[in-house]
Design an enzyme around this catalytic site. Sequence first.
Site, PDB file in Angstrom:
ATOM      1  N   HIS A  22       3.798  -6.003  34.645  1.00 42.10           N
ATOM      2  CA  HIS A  22       2.566  -5.559  34.200  1.00 42.10           C
ATOM      3  C   HIS A  22       2.588  -4.457  33.630  1.00 42.10           C
ATOM      4  CE1 HIS A  22      -1.518  -4.374  34.551  1.00 42.10           C
ATOM      5  NE2 HIS A  22      -1.708  -5.318  33.759  1.00 42.10           N
ATOM      6  N   ASP A  24       1.177  -1.738  30.332  1.00 40.76           N
ATOM      7  CA  ASP A  24      -0.155  -1.292  29.546  1.00 40.76           C
ATOM      8  C   ASP A  24       0.665  -0.759  28.517  1.00 40.76           C
ATOM      9  OD1 ASP A  24      -1.849  -2.182  31.755  1.00 40.76           O
ATOM     10  OD2 ASP A  24      -1.552  -0.321  32.890  1.00 40.76           O
ATOM     11  N   LEU A  53      12.729   7.668  27.345  1.00 37.19           N
ATOM     12  CA  LEU A  53      12.908   7.143  26.231  1.00 37.19           C
ATOM     13  C   LEU A  53      13.285   5.668  26.389  1.00 37.19           C
ATOM     14  CD1 LEU A  53      14.263   9.802  23.678  1.00 37.19           C
ATOM     15  CD2 LEU A  53      12.069   8.750  23.780  1.00 37.19           C
ATOM     16  N   LYS A  71       4.098   3.314  36.692  1.00 37.50           N
ATOM     17  CA  LYS A  71       2.651   3.011  37.115  1.00 37.50           C
ATOM     18  C   LYS A  71       2.598   3.319  38.646  1.00 37.50           C
ATOM     19  CE  LYS A  71       1.353  -0.739  35.296  1.00 37.50           C
ATOM     20  NZ  LYS A  71       0.428  -1.768  34.426  1.00 37.50           N
ATOM     21  N   THR A  73       4.729   5.173  42.047  1.00 40.77           N
ATOM     22  CA  THR A  73       5.730   6.060  42.518  1.00 40.77           C
ATOM     23  C   THR A  73       7.024   5.093  42.710  1.00 40.77           C
ATOM     24  OG1 THR A  73       4.059   7.303  43.653  1.00 40.77           O
ATOM     25  CG2 THR A  73       6.339   7.849  44.193  1.00 40.77           C
ATOM     26  N   GLN A  88      14.220  -0.565  31.197  1.00 40.49           N
ATOM     27  CA  GLN A  88      14.338   0.105  30.097  1.00 40.49           C
ATOM     28  C   GLN A  88      14.863  -0.645  28.921  1.00 40.49           C
ATOM     29  OE1 GLN A  88      17.563   2.993  29.975  1.00 40.49           O
ATOM     30  NE2 GLN A  88      15.934   4.421  28.966  1.00 40.49           N
TER      31      GLN A  88
END
Length: 170
Positions: A22, A24, A53, A71, A73, A88
């Site tokens: 998910h 954003d 990055l 989003k 922990t 990543q």
Amino acid sequence: MAKITKVQVGEALVGDGNEVAHIDLIIGPRGSPAETAFCNGLVNNKHGFTSLLAVIAPNLPCKPNTLMFNKVTINDARQAVQMFGPAQHGVAMAVQDAVAEGIIPADEADDLYVLVGVFIHWEAADDAKIQKYNYEATKLSIQRAVNGEPKASVVTEQRKSATHPFAANA
């Protein structure tokens, strides 16, 4: 004339199971709040919440400059490795493919900032799915952001018929 002249927002949910992605996403030009958020996010890590990055490989960050943040922990080393590995790489490749395919204009890429909120479920186990789903969700989020989708009229029209997979009555 520049295609991306203001901050745009994108969102996408792709996949299933614990590896669901998910995303954003915010994209915006140099001098916009997106650049400010990028800089602030890169230097303001908190316990359990780390920004990084998006890199295709070490020493090869994607362009536009892209900052990822978790989003939920990060609770253990396994989850951290999933964020700093398959998620990543998937995010970075999606951003760079969006440039290669013209979704993000190549001549604007050096002057844009992208921020990507990534969800990694605490029980996610399949790194290949994490990478694939985060790639697909990031790319879809970019397309939606750049195109200003969905439009308010579409959201209003679909608000009662759309289903949320995690809603109380799902």
